[in-house]
Scaffold this motif. Sequence first.
Motif, PDB file in Angstrom:
ATOM      1  N   GLY A   1       0.814  -1.222   0.000  1.00  0.00           N
ATOM      2  CA  GLY A   1       0.000   0.000   0.000  1.00  0.00           C
ATOM      3  C   GLY A   1       0.841   1.264   0.000  1.00  0.00           C
ATOM      4  N   THR A   2       1.878   1.288   0.824  1.00  0.00           N
ATOM      5  CA  THR A   2       2.738   2.485   0.870  1.00  0.00           C
ATOM      6  C   THR A   2       3.472   2.681  -0.451  1.00  0.00           C
ATOM      7  N   SER A   3       3.931   1.583  -1.054  1.00  0.00           N
ATOM      8  CA  SER A   3       4.629   1.682  -2.339  1.00  0.00           C
ATOM      9  C   SER A   3       3.692   2.194  -3.429  1.00  0.00           C
ATOM     10  N   LEU A   4       2.441   1.746  -3.413  1.00  0.00           N
ATOM     11  CA  LEU A   4       1.476   2.172  -4.423  1.00  0.00           C
ATOM     12  C   LEU A   4       1.141   3.659  -4.278  1.00  0.00           C
ATOM     13  N   ILE A   5       0.973   4.136  -3.040  1.00  0.00           N
ATOM     14  CA  ILE A   5       0.692   5.558  -2.820  1.00  0.00           C
ATOM     15  C   ILE A   5       1.872   6.413  -3.294  1.00  0.00           C
ATOM     16  N   GLY A   6       3.082   5.979  -2.981  1.00  0.00           N
ATOM     17  CA  GLY A   6       4.265   6.707  -3.444  1.00  0.00           C
ATOM     18  C   GLY A   6       4.375   6.736  -4.957  1.00  0.00           C
ATOM     19  N   TYR A   7       3.977   5.641  -5.600  1.00  0.00           N
ATOM     20  CA  TYR A   7       3.992   5.571  -7.062  1.00  0.00           C
ATOM     21  C   TYR A   7       3.037   6.603  -7.671  1.00  0.00           C
ATOM     22  N   VAL A   8       1.829   6.699  -7.114  1.00  0.00           N
ATOM     23  CA  VAL A   8       0.841   7.649  -7.639  1.00  0.00           C
ATOM     24  C   VAL A   8       1.349   9.086  -7.473  1.00  0.00           C
ATOM     25  N   LEU A   9       1.931   9.392  -6.320  1.00  0.00           N
ATOM     26  CA  LEU A   9       2.443  10.750  -6.094  1.00  0.00           C
ATOM     27  C   LEU A   9       3.616  11.070  -7.019  1.00  0.00           C
TER      28      LEU A   9
END
Length: 700
Positions: free
Chosen positions: A417-425
Amino acid sequence: MGAEQGRTQRNGRSEAAAKESRSSSCTSLKMFLVALSFAYFAKALSGSYMKSTITQLERRFDIPSYLIGVIDGSFEIGNLLVIAFVSYFGAKLHRPKIIAVGCVLMSIGTFIIALPHFIIGRYEFETSVRWVENSTVNPSPCRVGSPADLAQEDKLPEVPSTGCEGESNLSMWIYVLLGNVLRGIGETPVQPLGISYIDDFATEENAALYVGCVQTISVVGPVFGYLLGSLCAKIYVDIGFVKMETITITPADARWVGAWWLGYLIAGVITLLSAIPFWFLPRSLPMSGSQGPEKCTPEQTSFIKDSRLLKNKYSADDNTSFIEMAKDFIPTLRNLLGHPVYLVYICVTIIQLNSLIGMVTYKPKYIEQHFRQSASKANFLMGVINIPAVALGMFSGGLLMKRLKLNIMGAAKFAFGTSLIGYVLSLFFFAMSCENAKVAGVTLSYNSVDTISYDQQSVFTACNSECSCSASEWDPVCGEDGITYVSACLAGCTGSAGSGKNTVFSNCSCVGVAGNFTASTGQCPHTDDCDRMFPYFLALSVITSFIISLGGTPGYMLLIRCIKPQLKSLALGFHALATRTLAGIPAPIYFGAIIDTTCLKWGKKRCGGIGACRIYNTTAYRIAYLGLTLSLRTVSFIICIPGFILLSRQLKAEEMNGVHGALANGGAELEALRKEEFVIINSDQSQQTSDNSTDRETRL
């Protein structure tokens, strides 16, 4: 009476000795934690300092970015040579002393990297500006001659000119590569042996926090590494050997080389000091047998696991021969690689680390080229703003895992989840762009029309046709019209006044409409739009770094807990081997090669050949750098899908095995109780029979 008193004294002495042993054990583990943290700090400092000097090394040795990638990846080559054997055999030998030897090798390798500075001559850069003391007559930049002679001048000489026999730049960067290989060999035992040593003597619920603390210290190292890189980048490479007033360039110039060698000497000394404590640590911490560690203090006993948890772990004191360990290596490795969740985890981390390593390696350079900051400022911002966010994120991730009491599946979901949020940002970085620098004949024509292409003949035009200029030279000047020219000669300047950095060129026929404007040394400053965009870039970079690093510790604990305890050291070592072979080595090379394709103007070596890049197409640089980084992350997310399915199946299978095992153990315990009851009944009957016989004998 005297015998009882003697026994009491002996029991008291034995209890005191046991307490002293336990206290020594707790103290040794604390010392190991501090020593390992310092070793992590030292290796992280030298590693981050290496990345902070990539532009300095490019310019000093006149090499392209892909060769810098080879040098940077050579550290992982050193790891590749020994990591599997160190992880497997080292876990069965004296782990602290092996780590100490590794720190000494790291120190020697760091000193070797700095060695070329003391062998090669002084740094010479392309310039037409001279330091003229007590003179009012300056030579004219525009040397009158025939432009037809330019083609002959710009050809690479087939035979090196006089003085090139002593030019040893080609061989000197080999020393940097070899020193980095030795650094990689020395760093090998620190992580797998250090983490497994701590995990062997820490309670399971505290293991994540302790690993998070050590990993956080390892992220503090890069803060000081980049700050050291910032400081050394401000200092001229030949400081102490030349008069600084004679240097005609500034740290913001593309030809500037800082004192890169000084930081390696400092990092080498720190790494050497980190080896000292490990020589005095025990091979293993003594356990108190069946009783387990008593409560010396709550803080001390939190470091030591109950002896029941150590029953499946290797005992470092076992007398196992080298041949027996070698025979067991292949079956153990086959068992490890047959674990499907472990294999998927390795594939995901390899791709993620390709993205991460390529991004981190060239991020200071991206800040330099895209936002036109000096190397010193880029390194300072990396150390002060970006790296602390990563440290805070890793520590917070370990703390959250402890507070939320995440199991394996919870840790995997949290990391994803944290990796996915960072990817979107990270997608918003594409919108944060700066225009290309306005350089006549490179990014725009002399008629101020954008061209974004470079041809040697494009720098020649009617306004400088009377001058005999070199197209390969890079000695930029800033005209009054706000446009940068490759050299004062190509700007058509016929006069100059002043000396050194304060030189002002006059009567520049290519500057302005009238053709009689002046020009000063160096490139023109960047536009206000780029200045306004840069703070937003830094803020988004900090936020994404923090969010992505939140999943670092849970992801690492997933690696440790998804495998059997006896395979832990080998699993950590093989994971490091795979990621460094398939990510650490190739990522800097192909990232550098792709970045090289966006170069618009290459420098020229004094003895012929292409040198370091002087100016890039910033738009193409941004698309290549960010596009490659995010594309790799996209692939890793796709592979995570079967990983979650396999992990879920493994957990269900383990749960079913646990239920069957509990039923089997319950039946065995019931049978044992029945046997014990039968023995007691028989014993009572025998005792009763014996007592009756005694009574009869007494009556007789």
